[in-house]
Design a protein around this motif. Structure first.
Motif, PDB file in Angstrom:
ATOM      1  N   PHE A 178      42.255  57.201  67.267  1.00 51.59           N
ATOM      2  CA  PHE A 178      43.492  57.552  66.557  1.00 51.59           C
ATOM      3  C   PHE A 178      44.044  56.415  65.715  1.00 51.59           C
ATOM      4  O   PHE A 178      45.102  56.570  65.097  1.00 51.59           O
ATOM      5  N   GLU A 179      43.362  55.287  65.646  1.00 49.65           N
ATOM      6  CA  GLU A 179      43.836  54.187  64.799  1.00 49.65           C
ATOM      7  C   GLU A 179      43.793  54.629  63.337  1.00 49.65           C
ATOM      8  O   GLU A 179      42.756  55.046  62.820  1.00 49.65           O
ATOM      9  N   GLY A 180      44.944  54.553  62.658  1.00 52.00           N
ATOM     10  CA  GLY A 180      45.012  54.933  61.252  1.00 52.00           C
ATOM     11  C   GLY A 180      44.983  56.422  60.995  1.00 52.00           C
ATOM     12  O   GLY A 180      44.839  56.852  59.837  1.00 52.00           O
ATOM     13  N   VAL A 181      45.110  57.237  62.047  1.00 51.88           N
ATOM     14  CA  VAL A 181      45.077  58.692  61.902  1.00 51.88           C
ATOM     15  C   VAL A 181      46.514  59.209  61.811  1.00 51.88           C
ATOM     16  O   VAL A 181      47.349  58.852  62.648  1.00 51.88           O
ATOM     17  N   PRO A 182      46.827  60.047  60.824  1.00 54.08           N
ATOM     18  CA  PRO A 182      48.181  60.616  60.748  1.00 54.08           C
ATOM     19  C   PRO A 182      48.495  61.435  61.999  1.00 54.08           C
ATOM     20  O   PRO A 182      47.587  61.819  62.752  1.00 54.08           O
ATOM     21  N   PRO A 183      49.764  61.742  62.254  1.00 52.37           N
ATOM     22  CA  PRO A 183      50.127  62.554  63.411  1.00 52.37           C
ATOM     23  C   PRO A 183      49.375  63.882  63.417  1.00 52.37           C
ATOM     24  O   PRO A 183      49.209  64.529  62.378  1.00 52.37           O
ATOM     25  N   LEU A 184      48.925  64.277  64.608  1.00 48.71           N
ATOM     26  CA  LEU A 184      48.162  65.506  64.773  1.00 48.71           C
ATOM     27  C   LEU A 184      48.918  66.470  65.683  1.00 48.71           C
ATOM     28  O   LEU A 184      49.634  66.048  66.592  1.00 48.71           O
ATOM     29  N   ARG A 185      48.696  67.754  65.457  1.00 49.26           N
ATOM     30  CA  ARG A 185      49.187  68.781  66.385  1.00 49.26           C
ATOM     31  C   ARG A 185      48.005  69.200  67.239  1.00 49.26           C
ATOM     32  O   ARG A 185      46.990  69.699  66.731  1.00 49.26           O
ATOM     33  N   LEU A 186      48.117  68.996  68.542  1.00 49.11           N
ATOM     34  CA  LEU A 186      47.025  69.283  69.465  1.00 49.11           C
ATOM     35  C   LEU A 186      47.441  70.366  70.444  1.00 49.11           C
ATOM     36  O   LEU A 186      48.528  70.314  71.021  1.00 49.11           O
TER      37      LEU A 186
END
Length: 206
Positions: A178-186
């Motif tokens: 998740f480094e550098g990953v925009p917010p996610l809906r899981l």
């Protein structure tokens, strides 16, 4: 144009603080400072020390129609292919399907025993995914890692399902999911605790 029918899945083992490997990775210590000898034994104890307890997850891991991995997961050789390297898994790798390796340096495909062929992709993650989907023939494509490669696919919105195997240890630093990953809906689909791991599967919403 045919719409792909298979899912794009990421499947990776991480520490409780989110790292797939420690700092200072080398050929002798491919998982770096992992709290042990650098082989990733602590992270992957669930797979090698207690395989019967985790048979369903191990079997599911190798069920894809094609796989994608980064060059760092494929091996320690950097730059031009100045020596022969055919992965960490020996002459008969466990994939038994096409594997697309992301790299900046071209190389001819490498057939292995058991149905695995390594294909080396120099034109980016989308091209690798397109080729993997074609090779999978409507089946699922699994992005195996490492975390840096998975992060690129997550950031591009290309992952449908996220399968995490969370080991009960911390590394403190290293290569982090998740480094550098925009917010996610899981959306949590499944969760199962075992003695050396907790398996969690999420659907990734875009």
């Amino acid at each position: 144009m045919t719409t792909p029918t298979g899912k794009v899945i990421c499947d990776i083992t991480i520490s409780a603080d989110g790292y797939s490997a420690g700092l200072d990775q080398t050929e002798e210590r491919p998982f770096g400072d992992d709290g042990g000898d650098g082989s990733g034994a602590g992270l992957h104890a669930w797979m090698f020390d207690t395989p019967d307890e985790n048979r369903a997850e191990i079997d599911r891991l190798n069920r894809a129609g094609a796989f994608i991995m980064g060059r760092n997961m494929f091996g320690p050789v950097r730059g031009a292919w100045d020596r022969r390297w055919n992965g960490w898994w020996g002459g008969d790798p466990p994939f038994h399907a096409p594997v697309f390796v992301l790299t900046h340096h071209a190389r001819e495909p490498q057939p292995m025993d058991g149905g695995t062929t390594y294909h080396f992709v120099t034109d980016g993650i989308v091209s690798a995914l397109d080729r993997a989907r074609t090779a999978a023939g409507g089946g699922d494509v699994t992005v195996l890692g490492g975390a840096t490669t998975i992060n690129q696919y997550l950031a591009a919105g290309l992952i449908h399902e996220l399968r995490l195997h969370i080991a009960p240890l911390t590394l403190g630093a290293g290569t982090r999911l998740f480094e550098g990953v925009p917010p996610l809906r899981l959306e949590q689909l499944t969760a199962r605790a075992a003695s050396r791991v907790t398996h969690v599967t999420y659907r990734v919403s875009t």
